[in-house]
Scaffold this motif. Sequence first.
Motif, PDB file in Angstrom:
ATOM      1  N   UNK A 117       0.831  -1.201   0.000  1.00 38.56           N
ATOM      2  CA  UNK A 117       0.000   0.000   0.000  1.00 38.56           C
ATOM      3  C   UNK A 117       0.871   1.258   0.000  1.00 38.56           C
ATOM      4  N   UNK A 118       1.865   1.273   0.904  1.00 38.80           N
ATOM      5  CA  UNK A 118       2.708   2.462   1.037  1.00 38.80           C
ATOM      6  C   UNK A 118       3.487   2.729  -0.247  1.00 38.80           C
ATOM      7  N   UNK A 119       3.865   1.664  -0.934  1.00 38.25           N
ATOM      8  CA  UNK A 119       4.653   1.821  -2.157  1.00 38.25           C
ATOM      9  C   UNK A 119       3.774   2.295  -3.325  1.00 38.25           C
ATOM     10  N   UNK A 120       2.511   1.852  -3.328  1.00 34.81           N
ATOM     11  CA  UNK A 120       1.631   2.201  -4.449  1.00 34.81           C
ATOM     12  C   UNK A 120       1.060   3.617  -4.340  1.00 34.81           C
ATOM     13  N   UNK A 121       0.826   4.046  -3.107  1.00 33.73           N
ATOM     14  CA  UNK A 121       0.130   5.328  -2.895  1.00 33.73           C
ATOM     15  C   UNK A 121       0.723   6.500  -3.683  1.00 33.73           C
ATOM     16  N   UNK A 122       2.078   6.652  -3.731  1.00 36.70           N
ATOM     17  CA  UNK A 122       2.611   7.803  -4.473  1.00 36.70           C
ATOM     18  C   UNK A 122       2.242   7.794  -5.959  1.00 36.70           C
ATOM     19  N   UNK A 123       1.927   6.620  -6.489  1.00 41.40           N
ATOM     20  CA  UNK A 123       1.609   6.526  -7.917  1.00 41.40           C
ATOM     21  C   UNK A 123       0.128   6.694  -8.207  1.00 41.40           C
ATOM     22  N   UNK A 124      -0.665   6.782  -7.146  1.00 36.64           N
ATOM     23  CA  UNK A 124      -2.115   6.853  -7.347  1.00 36.64           C
ATOM     24  C   UNK A 124      -2.576   8.119  -8.076  1.00 36.64           C
ATOM     25  N   UNK A 125      -2.121   9.322  -7.655  1.00 31.13           N
ATOM     26  CA  UNK A 125      -2.718  10.517  -8.274  1.00 31.13           C
ATOM     27  C   UNK A 125      -2.539  10.563  -9.790  1.00 31.13           C
ATOM     28  N   UNK A 126      -1.325  10.359 -10.286  1.00 29.79           N
ATOM     29  CA  UNK A 126      -1.106  10.470 -11.732  1.00 29.79           C
ATOM     30  C   UNK A 126      -1.791   9.332 -12.487  1.00 29.79           C
ATOM     31  N   UNK A 127      -1.790   8.125 -11.887  1.00 26.92           N
ATOM     32  CA  UNK A 127      -2.438   6.990 -12.552  1.00 26.92           C
ATOM     33  C   UNK A 127      -3.944   7.193 -12.589  1.00 26.92           C
ATOM     34  N   UNK A 128      -4.500   7.695 -11.492  1.00 28.53           N
ATOM     35  CA  UNK A 128      -5.943   7.977 -11.477  1.00 28.53           C
ATOM     36  C   UNK A 128      -6.293   9.023 -12.528  1.00 28.53           C
ATOM     37  N   UNK A 129      -5.415  10.030 -12.658  1.00 25.33           N
ATOM     38  CA  UNK A 129      -5.659  11.055 -13.679  1.00 25.33           C
ATOM     39  C   UNK A 129      -5.640  10.443 -15.072  1.00 25.33           C
ATOM     40  N   UNK A 130      -4.710   9.514 -15.301  1.00 22.13           N
ATOM     41  CA  UNK A 130      -4.675   8.842 -16.605  1.00 22.13           C
ATOM     42  C   UNK A 130      -5.981   8.089 -16.839  1.00 22.13           C
ATOM     43  N   UNK A 131      -6.438   7.376 -15.804  1.00 18.02           N
ATOM     44  CA  UNK A 131      -7.686   6.632 -15.924  1.00 18.02           C
ATOM     45  C   UNK A 131      -8.859   7.538 -16.250  1.00 18.02           C
ATOM     46  N   UNK A 132      -8.894   8.687 -15.577  1.00 22.40           N
ATOM     47  CA  UNK A 132      -9.997   9.625 -15.828  1.00 22.40           C
ATOM     48  C   UNK A 132      -9.912  10.229 -17.228  1.00 22.40           C
ATOM     49  N   UNK A 133      -8.686  10.573 -17.628  1.00 23.36           N
ATOM     50  CA  UNK A 133      -8.545  11.274 -18.916  1.00 23.36           C
ATOM     51  C   UNK A 133      -8.702  10.314 -20.094  1.00 23.36           C
ATOM     52  N   UNK A 134      -8.656   9.003 -19.843  1.00 21.75           N
ATOM     53  CA  UNK A 134      -8.810   8.042 -20.940  1.00 21.75           C
ATOM     54  C   UNK A 134     -10.135   7.283 -20.860  1.00 21.75           C
ATOM     55  N   UNK A 135     -10.997   7.652 -19.900  1.00 19.60           N
ATOM     56  CA  UNK A 135     -12.272   6.939 -19.731  1.00 19.60           C
ATOM     57  C   UNK A 135     -13.254   7.288 -20.848  1.00 19.60           C
ATOM     58  N   UNK A 136     -13.092   8.469 -21.438  1.00 21.54           N
ATOM     59  CA  UNK A 136     -13.917   8.842 -22.588  1.00 21.54           C
ATOM     60  C   UNK A 136     -15.339   9.199 -22.231  1.00 21.54           C
ATOM     61  N   UNK A 137     -16.114   9.424 -23.270  1.00 17.41           N
ATOM     62  CA  UNK A 137     -17.477   9.928 -23.100  1.00 17.41           C
ATOM     63  C   UNK A 137     -18.504   8.808 -23.147  1.00 17.41           C
ATOM     64  N   UNK A 138     -18.108   7.631 -23.610  1.00 13.16           N
ATOM     65  CA  UNK A 138     -19.065   6.518 -23.660  1.00 13.16           C
ATOM     66  C   UNK A 138     -18.307   5.189 -23.602  1.00 13.16           C
ATOM     67  N   UNK A 139     -19.069   4.114 -23.735  1.00 13.75           N
ATOM     68  CA  UNK A 139     -18.497   2.783 -23.564  1.00 13.75           C
ATOM     69  C   UNK A 139     -17.406   2.488 -24.595  1.00 13.75           C
ATOM     70  N   UNK A 140     -17.604   2.886 -25.842  1.00 15.52           N
ATOM     71  CA  UNK A 140     -16.619   2.613 -26.878  1.00 15.52           C
ATOM     72  C   UNK A 140     -15.319   3.368 -26.624  1.00 15.52           C
TER      73      UNK A 140
END
Lengths: 239, 239
Positions: free
Chosen positions: A98-121
């Motif tokens: 957990x402690x090792x992963x936490x620093x990578x969460x913000x940027x990875x979460x941002x990537x997930x959000x920015x690539x989630x798109x507007x619909x399922x496709x």
Amino acid sequence: MVFWSSRRGARPELPRLRPRVAPTEVTKVDFTELVPEPVPFLGQAAYIQLEFFESLSTAVIGAPSMRSKEGLSAAAGVALRRHHELIAELRHLDVEPEAVMVPFAPATDRLGESTAGADWHELLLGVHVTSGMLDDYFSRLAAGLPTGLSTRVRGILAGGGIGEVLDAELRAAIAAEPGLADRLALWGRSIVGDTLLIARSALRASDSADRTAGDRVEPVFTELIAEHTRRMDALGLTA
Amino acid sequence: MVFWSSRRGARPELPRLRPRVAPTEVTKVDFTELVPEPVPFLGQAAYIQLEFFESLSTAVIGAPSMRSKEGLSAAAGVALRRHHELIAELRHLDVEPEAVMVPFAPATDRLGESTAGADWHELLLGVHVTSGMLDDYFSRLAAGLPTGLSTRVRGILAGGGIGEVLDAELRAAIAAEPGLADRLALWGRSIVGDTLLIARSALRASDSADRTAGDRVEPVFTELIAEHTRRMDALGLTA
């Protein structure tokens, strides 16, 4: 964005370059020149797989048919297995995942959000592009880890199960819906930059002395982009 | 709600009761008296596990800490494995899993929606209550399947991995947040009815001739409720 460095205090060590030739000499970049620190490498790779799992689960939930759910849930299972196996490697090194992963969460979460798109496709293409590039990238980068760990990590990241499913789903959707190809081609192009930032963050130094590490791996990113283009081509999309 | 029967044309056969004693005689209900039709049984059980997977994935996405994500994603993996193993049993019987599962989707989706709750804690309790009752129920019902299949299905549904994780997460949350216990106690009580409807649908006949099958298994539902009460008690919640 300096992603490799911690946002919460503890600052992971940066990947080091092995002694290199004079900067003026043109050299082909060999991934084995790069020696990532095992702990932050595993932490970032594990968290990225968790992100893929979450995106693929969201794709399962929104899937329009039982058949799509079956394929996508199997793909989600692959990302989940990789996540837990990488976490197990961290425990094997006697560190708290957990402690090792936490620093990578913000940027990875941002990537997930920015690539989630507007619909399922767009969500599907987002995972296809990011997991296509990053799984390959981390697998290559793993070549620089200590031998036993290197073999195990490449084993964890090896094999298909995600790209094939997403390719098949997207191919069917594009064939069925006129106009989707154009929209997805644009979308795919817009994702590449954010994905490369994450890849680069796994190498980039946070101070000027190490900045050349980032510069010297440019050919690697060129190769990642070429493979991205092949993936898009396979879908009939202009990258 | 007649759940066992198909909403899309093909109507699965209903579970049959083995020849029974006179209706006036009081008998202890034995699950082995019930002989579910393998195909719809597997289809319903598989779809329910998919629903649990989707709910647990949603819980992973909303989890407040990396530690919670790790436990919950492992639990999601258990439901996912069960889903795919039950699907494999359907293929083993030479039937197309999608077609068999589809009739069970509407009512199961409704259960998922009605137990998702208003926030992350209610979602967790929703899965805890429904998977606690239904995994146990389908596992018992599997006793009436043909021998080899019965053993395999009970193996698939056996073992922990979901209830323990949810119990631990909810326990920690209840200890940390005053007032949460009261709200969750009410919430847990409100879920039981919907969950029993799904259980009942796996037995209930769609015509009056078989309606006594539903009546005769009342003691089984009493037992399911007693186990629900024990699960709530373990969390310090009044059922």
